[in-house]
Scaffold this motif. Sequence first.
Motif, short mmCIF file in Angstrom:
data_model
loop_
_atom_site.label_atom_id
_atom_site.label_comp_id
_atom_site.label_asym_id
_atom_site.label_seq_id
_atom_site.Cartn_x
_atom_site.Cartn_y
_atom_site.Cartn_z
N GLU A 1 0.79 -1.08 0.01
CA GLU A 1 -0.02 0.19 0.13
C GLU A 1 0.92 1.21 0.10
O GLU A 1 2.01 1.13 0.33
N THR A 2 0.19 2.35 -0.45
CA THR A 2 1.04 3.83 -0.39
C THR A 2 0.44 4.55 0.75
O THR A 2 -0.67 4.73 0.76
N LEU A 3 1.24 5.09 1.48
CA LEU A 3 1.06 5.56 2.98
C LEU A 3 1.48 6.94 2.89
O LEU A 3 2.46 7.44 1.98
N ASP A 4 1.14 8.01 3.32
CA ASP A 4 1.49 9.42 3.54
C ASP A 4 2.18 9.58 4.85
O ASP A 4 1.61 9.92 5.89
N LEU A 5 3.43 9.35 4.92
CA LEU A 5 4.11 9.54 5.84
C LEU A 5 5.49 10.42 5.75
O LEU A 5 5.90 10.67 4.90
N MET A 6 5.61 11.29 6.69
CA MET A 6 6.80 12.22 6.81
C MET A 6 6.55 13.51 5.83
O MET A 6 7.53 13.88 4.96
N GLY A 7 5.13 13.44 5.53
CA GLY A 7 5.07 14.59 4.32
C GLY A 7 4.95 14.11 3.07
O GLY A 7 5.08 14.95 2.10
N ALA A 8 5.08 12.76 2.81
CA ALA A 8 5.42 12.38 1.45
C ALA A 8 4.89 10.86 1.25
O ALA A 8 4.66 10.34 2.31
N PRO A 9 4.55 10.33 0.17
CA PRO A 9 3.87 9.08 -0.06
C PRO A 9 5.06 8.21 0.10
O PRO A 9 6.28 8.40 -0.41
N MET A 10 4.71 6.86 0.67
CA MET A 10 5.56 5.95 1.13
C MET A 10 5.15 4.48 0.63
O MET A 10 4.11 4.17 1.35
N ALA A 11 5.67 3.67 -0.05
CA ALA A 11 5.16 2.30 -0.17
C ALA A 11 5.75 1.49 0.96
O ALA A 11 6.67 1.71 1.51
N ALA A 12 4.54 0.46 1.18
CA ALA A 12 4.81 -0.28 2.45
C ALA A 12 3.96 -1.44 2.32
O ALA A 12 2.83 -1.59 1.68
N LEU A 13 4.77 -2.54 2.61
CA LEU A 13 4.10 -4.05 2.71
C LEU A 13 3.32 -4.17 3.71
O LEU A 13 3.85 -4.03 5.06
N LYS A 14 2.32 -4.65 3.79
CA LYS A 14 1.05 -4.67 4.91
C LYS A 14 1.07 -6.05 5.49
O LYS A 14 0.87 -7.18 4.43
N LEU A 15 1.24 -6.47 6.72
CA LEU A 15 0.90 -7.75 7.10
C LEU A 15 -0.04 -7.79 8.38
O LEU A 15 -0.12 -6.54 9.07
N THR A 16 -0.87 -8.59 8.25
CA THR A 16 -2.18 -8.45 9.40
C THR A 16 -1.92 -9.78 10.22
O THR A 16 -2.05 -10.95 9.74
N ARG A 17 -2.17 -9.62 11.49
CA ARG A 17 -2.50 -10.63 12.47
C ARG A 17 -4.04 -10.78 12.74
O ARG A 17 -4.29 -9.89 13.56
N LYS A 18 -5.02 -11.62 12.39
CA LYS A 18 -6.12 -11.33 12.66
C LYS A 18 -6.53 -12.28 14.01
O LYS A 18 -5.90 -12.97 14.67
N PRO A 19 -7.71 -11.76 14.62
CA PRO A 19 -8.01 -12.46 16.00
C PRO A 19 -8.32 -13.95 15.69
O PRO A 19 -8.86 -14.28 14.61
N ARG A 20 -7.77 -14.62 16.72
CA ARG A 20 -8.03 -16.10 16.68
C ARG A 20 -9.12 -16.69 17.65
O ARG A 20 -9.55 -17.85 17.38
N LYS A 21 -9.26 -15.76 18.65
CA LYS A 21 -10.03 -16.30 19.65
C LYS A 21 -10.94 -14.94 20.53
O LYS A 21 -10.48 -13.76 19.97
#
Length: 390
Positions: free
Chosen positions: A329-349
Amino acid sequence: MTNPGQRAAQNMAHSGTPGWRVLAGLGACVVAVHALVLQASPAQLGLAPGPANADDTAVKVLTTRSVEPAPATAIKPTVNAAAAAARSTQAAQIAKPDSKTLKNTSNTPAAPVILEPLAPEIVATAETSPLPIPIPLPLPAPLPLPAAQVLVESAAANTPTQAAVAPTASPKSTLVTAIRLPGSVRLDYQVIGLSKSLNYQANAELDWKTDGESYQAMLKVSAFLVGSRSMTSVGKITSAGLAPTRFADKFKSELAAHFVPENGKVVFSANTPDALWAEGMQDRVSVFLQLAGMLAAKPQSYPPGTEVTFLTIGPREADSWAFVVEAEETLDLMGAPMAALKLTRKPRKEFDQKVEIWFAPSQGYLPVRSRITQQSGDFIDQQLTGITRS
């Protein structure tokens, strides 16, 4: 002519002495009084019976009784002043008998003098009640930690009652085939959040230091008027990445976990049961830097849908954390666009948190954003504001 009375008076005046009849009458009266005294009972005159020997001294003996003190009460009894004065006079009279009665007392001791005591003075005793049991004041709720605070609440609510073992689901960490860890760096973050319908802000920093053989990583969150909370990981660097030796979670007081691989266990300062040590095991800070090193070394090995698992140690127990790789995804960080790979930990219980974390390839896959969401809708969102490399 004179009468007989006048003639008697004239005769006494001429003689200068009383008549014999008057003297005889006075003598008879004295004899009668002495006779009465000699015939009277000593008891009737208030005297004690005489001693066995005529020369012994007669001393008045008082009959007494003991008065037991009354139970202590809050009221001091009133002493009769007249009675006390009478007893004092009586004691003085007995203590100082007439000198005529003290003859020949060297051989026979005088009878003991026992005074009846005055009513004892009762000391009032105040009724005491036990001190109120001190009730400890509740500590402020710990600050939520971005990224590294996964499963803090759920783990504390499920403290094991017997020796902890590795979870049965995904009990082992993902095998590390290559790793590229970043050099020493400090990451600064701005934190916004929602807690019980209240919005708040805080500052956070991740301080990573390494010499190529060992490391120290500390994640710290600070808020005005609330204080700070920190989590610190210390350990060694091996061919398989990070090998923690100690993890600490500090807010007011500190809880720590000690890794003892030679004994095959992890020991907790909270006195919870030991956990089984396993190869590749991480803690709640080192796990994010381990992920960053794995992604930086071989990003092609982690396409979307890949699951990466770690056996992770907290301040009281071990748990299994599984992350799923998602799209970039592309994020807006430190005043500029920045590409970043997203990882998710979903609830298990029930009561598990949803954890989302973004790693930026342009920053050596360092974690640049993280978001933790509770089932209630409360959340913590931490976003990068600055990077300082050593």
